[in-house]
Design a protein around this motif. Structure first.
Motif, PDB file in Angstrom:
ATOM      1  N   CYS A  32      18.705  -7.473   4.688  1.00  0.00           N
ATOM      2  CA  CYS A  32      18.420  -6.194   5.322  1.00  0.00           C
ATOM      3  C   CYS A  32      19.567  -5.255   4.971  1.00  0.00           C
ATOM      4  N   GLN A  33      19.256  -4.023   4.636  1.00  0.00           N
ATOM      5  CA  GLN A  33      20.275  -3.043   4.271  1.00  0.00           C
ATOM      6  C   GLN A  33      20.088  -1.795   5.119  1.00  0.00           C
TER       7      GLN A  33
ATOM      8  N   GLU B  90      -0.124  -7.125 -10.986  1.00  0.00           N
ATOM      9  CA  GLU B  90       1.094  -7.711 -11.554  1.00  0.00           C
ATOM     10  C   GLU B  90       2.174  -6.656 -11.729  1.00  0.00           C
ATOM     11  N   MET B  91       2.610  -6.110 -10.598  1.00  0.00           N
ATOM     12  CA  MET B  91       3.681  -5.119 -10.602  1.00  0.00           C
ATOM     13  C   MET B  91       4.294  -5.112  -9.204  1.00  0.00           C
ATOM     14  N   PRO B  92       5.482  -4.550  -9.071  1.00  0.00           N
ATOM     15  CA  PRO B  92       6.101  -4.504  -7.744  1.00  0.00           C
ATOM     16  C   PRO B  92       5.239  -3.720  -6.750  1.00  0.00           C
ATOM     17  N   THR B  93       5.188  -4.214  -5.521  1.00  0.00           N
ATOM     18  CA  THR B  93       4.551  -3.517  -4.415  1.00  0.00           C
ATOM     19  C   THR B  93       5.614  -3.331  -3.345  1.00  0.00           C
ATOM     20  N   ILE B  94       5.955  -2.087  -3.057  1.00  0.00           N
ATOM     21  CA  ILE B  94       6.972  -1.763  -2.061  1.00  0.00           C
ATOM     22  C   ILE B  94       6.263  -1.110  -0.885  1.00  0.00           C
ATOM     23  N   THR B  95       6.273  -1.763   0.253  1.00  0.00           N
ATOM     24  CA  THR B  95       5.556  -1.284   1.417  1.00  0.00           C
ATOM     25  C   THR B  95       6.421  -0.354   2.244  1.00  0.00           C
TER      26      THR B  95
ATOM     27  N   ALA C 124      15.764   7.401   2.062  1.00  0.00           N
ATOM     28  CA  ALA C 124      16.834   6.635   1.412  1.00  0.00           C
ATOM     29  C   ALA C 124      16.401   5.189   1.178  1.00  0.00           C
ATOM     30  N   ALA C 125      15.666   4.621   2.132  1.00  0.00           N
ATOM     31  CA  ALA C 125      15.184   3.247   1.977  1.00  0.00           C
ATOM     32  C   ALA C 125      14.223   3.126   0.807  1.00  0.00           C
ATOM     33  N   LEU C 126      13.270   4.054   0.716  1.00  0.00           N
ATOM     34  CA  LEU C 126      12.325   4.026  -0.397  1.00  0.00           C
ATOM     35  C   LEU C 126      13.016   4.249  -1.738  1.00  0.00           C
ATOM     36  N   LYS C 127      13.951   5.185  -1.774  1.00  0.00           N
ATOM     37  CA  LYS C 127      14.674   5.455  -3.016  1.00  0.00           C
ATOM     38  C   LYS C 127      15.432   4.201  -3.463  1.00  0.00           C
TER      39      LYS C 127
END
Length: 134
Positions: free
Chosen positions: A24-25, A116-121, A32-35
């Motif tokens: 966790c960051q 087949e690619m990153p998924t960022i929720t 900022a989290a999404l970036k």
């Protein structure tokens, strides 16, 4: 960082444990989290990032700060990304999918994970909920 009640590292560890994840960051905002997540996934200038038409401003800002190109995809009745629309919008230029959970909506993550690619929720308003993707 210390505010008289907790240390940042202690909070990160406790929050990661609560979310059943390894890390966790702390960051200053959802933008900022999404970036940070997009940068970690290798997203940069000219990369296309898929996102729902029903979204939050941070969804656009985080991509634009990295020079990435937002690609809008229609939603379904749940207000989440429509997996069929995602499937038809996939091109070689799409480098990441970012479903956004807001207004009590949730995307069908299991269907999106098939790509087949990153998924960022992006679920900053739902930090204590989770979805099983297996």
């Amino acid at each position: 960082m210390h505010n008289g009640h907790w240390e940042a590292k202690e909070f990160e560890a406790a929050f990661a444990s609560r979310l059943q994840t390894k890390h966790c960051q702390l960051v200053s905002s959802g933008t900022a989290a999404l970036k940070a997540a997009l940068a970690e996934a290798g997203i940069g200038a000219g990369d296309e990032v898929m996102m729902p038409t029903f979204t939050f401003l941070a969804s656009f800002e985080s991509r634009l700060m990295l020079g990435a190109i937002p690609v809008l995809v229609n939603i379904e009745d749940t207000l989440g990304l429509d997996p069929a629309e995602v499937e038809s919008a996939i091109t070689p230029n799409i480098k990441c999918i970012v479903p956004v959970h807001m207004s009590r909506s949730i995307s069908h993550l299991a269907a999106l994970k098939k790509q087949e690619m990153p998924t960022i929720t992006f679920a900053s308003r739902y930090t204590s909920s989770y979805w099983r993707c297996f």
